[in-house]
Enzyme design. Structure first.
Site, PDB file in Angstrom:
ATOM      1  N   LYS A 150      55.486  22.633   4.690  1.00 22.38           N
ATOM      2  CA  LYS A 150      54.253  23.198   5.236  1.00 22.38           C
ATOM      3  C   LYS A 150      54.536  24.464   6.055  1.00 22.38           C
ATOM      4  O   LYS A 150      53.611  25.091   6.573  1.00 22.38           O
ATOM      5  CB  LYS A 150      53.560  22.165   6.128  1.00 22.38           C
ATOM      6  CG  LYS A 150      53.024  20.965   5.357  1.00 22.38           C
ATOM      7  CD  LYS A 150      52.120  20.137   6.246  1.00 22.38           C
ATOM      8  CE  LYS A 150      51.700  18.836   5.600  1.00 22.38           C
ATOM      9  NZ  LYS A 150      51.017  18.992   4.320  1.00 22.38           N
ATOM     10  N   THR A 182      74.205   2.445  10.839  1.00 21.90           N
ATOM     11  CA  THR A 182      75.666   2.547  10.890  1.00 21.90           C
ATOM     12  C   THR A 182      76.046   2.782  12.346  1.00 21.90           C
ATOM     13  O   THR A 182      75.885   3.885  12.878  1.00 21.90           O
ATOM     14  CB  THR A 182      76.149   3.718  10.004  1.00 21.90           C
ATOM     15  OG1 THR A 182      75.556   3.575   8.711  1.00 21.90           O
ATOM     16  CG2 THR A 182      77.665   3.744   9.886  1.00 21.90           C
ATOM     17  N   LYS A 209      70.940  22.214   7.537  1.00 22.29           N
ATOM     18  CA  LYS A 209      70.946  22.656   8.944  1.00 22.29           C
ATOM     19  C   LYS A 209      72.359  22.763   9.529  1.00 22.29           C
ATOM     20  O   LYS A 209      72.639  23.650  10.331  1.00 22.29           O
ATOM     21  CB  LYS A 209      70.086  21.721   9.798  1.00 22.29           C
ATOM     22  CG  LYS A 209      68.599  21.830   9.483  1.00 22.29           C
ATOM     23  CD  LYS A 209      67.773  20.948  10.392  1.00 22.29           C
ATOM     24  CE  LYS A 209      66.320  20.938   9.946  1.00 22.29           C
ATOM     25  NZ  LYS A 209      65.452  20.127  10.793  1.00 22.29           N
TER      26      LYS A 209
HETATM   27  P1  NDP Z   1      69.917  12.472   7.926  1.00 21.94           P
HETATM   28  O1  NDP Z   1      70.066  12.240   6.458  1.00 21.94           O
HETATM   29  O2  NDP Z   1      70.876  13.356   8.639  1.00 21.94           O
HETATM   30  O3  NDP Z   1      69.994  11.035   8.685  1.00 21.94           O
HETATM   31  C1  NDP Z   1      69.266   9.944   8.208  1.00 21.94           C
HETATM   32  C2  NDP Z   1      69.239   8.843   9.273  1.00 21.94           C
HETATM   33  O4  NDP Z   1      68.340   7.826   8.829  1.00 21.94           O
HETATM   34  C3  NDP Z   1      70.582   8.163   9.507  1.00 21.94           C
HETATM   35  O5  NDP Z   1      70.672   7.781  10.855  1.00 21.94           O
HETATM   36  C4  NDP Z   1      70.471   6.937   8.580  1.00 21.94           C
HETATM   37  O6  NDP Z   1      71.285   5.843   8.987  1.00 21.94           O
HETATM   38  C5  NDP Z   1      69.029   6.569   8.775  1.00 21.94           C
HETATM   39  N1  NDP Z   1      68.439   5.778   7.692  1.00 21.94           N
HETATM   40  C6  NDP Z   1      68.179   6.180   6.420  1.00 21.94           C
HETATM   41  N2  NDP Z   1      67.583   5.180   5.728  1.00 21.94           N
HETATM   42  C7  NDP Z   1      67.473   4.139   6.581  1.00 21.94           C
HETATM   43  C8  NDP Z   1      66.920   2.825   6.460  1.00 21.94           C
HETATM   44  N3  NDP Z   1      66.405   2.392   5.312  1.00 21.94           N
HETATM   45  N4  NDP Z   1      66.938   2.006   7.547  1.00 21.94           N
HETATM   46  C9  NDP Z   1      67.459   2.433   8.703  1.00 21.94           C
HETATM   47  N5  NDP Z   1      68.010   3.664   8.888  1.00 21.94           N
HETATM   48  C10 NDP Z   1      67.998   4.506   7.841  1.00 21.94           C
HETATM   49  O7  NDP Z   1      68.404  12.941   8.116  1.00 21.94           O
HETATM   50  P2  NDP Z   1      67.809  13.754   9.372  1.00 21.94           P
HETATM   51  O8  NDP Z   1      68.338  13.128  10.608  1.00 21.94           O
HETATM   52  O9  NDP Z   1      68.019  15.212   9.211  1.00 21.94           O
HETATM   53  O10 NDP Z   1      66.230  13.516   9.230  1.00 21.94           O
HETATM   54  C11 NDP Z   1      65.612  12.273   9.627  1.00 21.94           C
HETATM   55  C12 NDP Z   1      64.101  12.374   9.493  1.00 21.94           C
HETATM   56  O11 NDP Z   1      63.546  13.243  10.456  1.00 21.94           O
HETATM   57  C13 NDP Z   1      63.674  12.916   8.119  1.00 21.94           C
HETATM   58  O12 NDP Z   1      62.686  12.033   7.629  1.00 21.94           O
HETATM   59  C14 NDP Z   1      63.082  14.286   8.426  1.00 21.94           C
HETATM   60  O13 NDP Z   1      62.022  14.583   7.543  1.00 21.94           O
HETATM   61  C15 NDP Z   1      62.576  14.092   9.850  1.00 21.94           C
HETATM   62  N6  NDP Z   1      62.492  15.375  10.588  1.00 21.94           N
HETATM   63  C16 NDP Z   1      61.250  15.794  11.041  1.00 21.94           C
HETATM   64  C17 NDP Z   1      61.110  16.993  11.733  1.00 21.94           C
HETATM   65  C18 NDP Z   1      59.753  17.435  12.195  1.00 21.94           C
HETATM   66  O14 NDP Z   1      59.585  18.624  12.518  1.00 21.94           O
HETATM   67  N7  NDP Z   1      58.765  16.549  12.288  1.00 21.94           N
HETATM   68  C19 NDP Z   1      62.276  17.865  12.022  1.00 21.94           C
HETATM   69  C20 NDP Z   1      63.540  17.318  11.555  1.00 21.94           C
HETATM   70  C21 NDP Z   1      63.614  16.120  10.847  1.00 21.94           C
HETATM   71  P3  NDP Z   1      72.841   5.722   8.496  1.00 21.94           P
HETATM   72  O15 NDP Z   1      73.640   6.584   9.418  1.00 21.94           O
HETATM   73  O16 NDP Z   1      73.133   4.286   8.645  1.00 21.94           O
HETATM   74  O17 NDP Z   1      72.867   6.189   7.068  1.00 21.94           O
END
Ligand code: NDP
Length: 270
Positions: free
Chosen positions: A16, A153, A66
Site C-alpha cells: 500500500k 524458537t 531489510k
Molecule cells: P520474519 O520472517 O523476520 O520473522 C517471522 C517471525 O514470526 C519469527 O519470530 C517466527 O518465529 C514467527 N512465526 C512465523 N510463523 C509462526 C507461527 N505459525 N507461530 C508462531 N510464530 C511464528 O518476519 P518479520 O519479523 O519481518 O515480519 C513479521 C510480521 O510483521 C509480518 O507479518 C510483517 O508483515 C509485519 N510487519 C508489519 C509492519 C507494519 O508497518 N505494520 C512493518 C514490518 C513488519 P521463528 O523464529 O520460530 O521462526
C-alpha cells in the site's frame, strides 16, 4: 523535475506504500512519483543500484530485504544500526543512507493514534524476526516497565534479549513460559497471521484493559480474534504502516504529512 521513489520487495504488488505516498504528495504539494519495484531474491543490490543510477532519489524496503538494505547502506542512523535493518534508503552525493522508521511508526500509532501511553507498562512482544528487532529499542525508549520477548524458537528470543539487554531488564522466552504472567500490551510481531495461525500463547497474558496490537494489516488474523475473545482491545498494523511511511516522507522531503486522513482513507477502502 519529478523526484522518483519506490518500495522495493519480493513480493511487492500487494504494498500500500504507493497509495500512501501519493496521498502524502497530494497533501503537501510535492512533485514526486512513487512506484513498486520487484527485486529478484538474489538481485536486491543490482535492483537498488539500477534504480539509483536511473535517477531515483530513495527507496522504501520491505520483506525480505531489510537486513540486506542495512548492509548495503554506506551510512546508517542509530535506529537502523540497532535494528540491523533499513526500511528507508536515501541516495545522495555521499552514497546510500539507511534508516529504519518501523519502530517510530509503531510508537506513534500506539501512543498518538490509539492513545495508549507506553511509560510504565508491561509489554509482551511475540516474535523475534526482523520486525521485532526493529521495534525493540523504540519501545524501550518510551520507559516501559518491563519487556518480554517470546518466540517459537526460543534461542532467537534470547539473542534479541541479549542485543537489547544493556538497556533494561528484558526477558527472552518461549510461549509456554508466559503462563502466570500478565501484560498491558501484547504486540504480535510474528508472521503467523499471514498463514492464518495465532501464536500459541496462554489466554491469561492479557491484563484487564490490555491492548493487543497485530502488526499485520489488511486482514483479521487469528491473533486478533483470540485477543478479542480474551477481552483485550484490538488494533491492526495499518496505522503503523502509515506512520512509518510518514517518517520516510519526512526524511526525504523535510515535511511531515498528516497521517489521520490517510489512515481513514485506507480503512474505508478495505
Ligand atoms: P520474519 O520472517 O523476520 O520473522 C517471522 C517471525 O514470526 C519469527 O519470530 C517466527 O518465529 C514467527 N512465526 C512465523 N510463523 C509462526 C507461527 N505459525 N507461530 C508462531 N510464530 C511464528 O518476519 P518479520 O519479523 O519481518 O515480519 C513479521 C510480521 O510483521 C509480518 O507479518 C510483517 O508483515 C509485519 N510487519 C508489519 C509492519 C507494519 O508497518 N505494520 C512493518 C514490518 C513488519 P521463528 O523464529 O520460530 O521462526
Amino acid at each position: 523535475m519529478t523526484d522518483r521513489y519506490a518500495v522495493i520487495g519480493n513480493p511487492v504488488a500487494h504494498s500500500k506504500s504507493p497509495l500512501i505516498h501519493a496521498e502524502f504528495a497530494r497533501q503537501t504539494g510535492h512533485d514526486i512519483s512513487y512506484g513498486g519495484l520487484l527485486a529478484p531474491l538474489d538481485g536486491f543490490r543490482a535492483a537498488v543500484l539500477g534504480f539509483r543510477d536511473a535517477g531515483g532519489s530513495g527507496l522504501n524496503v520491505t520483506l525480505p530485504f531489510k537486513h540486506e538494505a542495512w548492509r548495503l547502506a554506506d551510512r546508517r542512523s542509530e535506529r537502523s544500526e540497532r535494528a540491523r535493518a533499513a526500511n528507508t534508503l536515501t541516495f545522495d552525493a555521499d552514497g546510500i543512507a539507511g534508516d529504519n522508521t518501523d519502530g517510530v511508526g509503531l510508537v506513534r500509532d500506539i501512543e498518538g493514534n490509539l492513545g495508549f501511553g507506553l511509560s510504565g507498562k508491561r509489554l509482551l512482544v511475540l516474535g523475534a524476526g526482523g520486525a521485532a528487532w526493529g521495534i525493540g529499542l523504540p519501545l524501550l525508549a518510551q520507559g516501559v516497565a518491563r519487556l518480554t520477548i517470546a518466540n517459537r524458537t526460543v534461542s532467537r528470543a534470547e539473542e534479541l534479549r541479549r542485543h537489547l539487554g544493556e538497556f533494561a531488564n528484558i526477558v527472552g522466552c518461549g510461549f509456554e513460559d508466559l503462563a502466570g504472567t500478565q501484560f498491558d500490551l501484547v504486540i504480535n510481531a510474528t508472521s503467523a497471521g499471514l498463514s492464518d495461525e495465532a501464536p500459541a500463547i496462554p489466554k491469561a497474558v492479557f491484563a484487564p484493559g490490555a491492548l493487543a496490537y497485530e502488526m499485520v494489516y489488511g486482514r483479521a488474523t487469528p491473533f486478533m480474534a483470540f485477543a478479542r475473545a480474551c477481552g483485550a482491545r484490538v488494533a491492526d498494523g495499518l496505522g503503523m504502516l502509515v506512520e512509518q511511511a510518514a517518517e520516510s516522507f519526512f526524511i526525504w522531503r523535510g515535511v511531515r504529512p498528516e497521517t489521520a486522513p490517510v489512515i481513514a482513507k485506507l480503512r474505508s477502502e478495505t
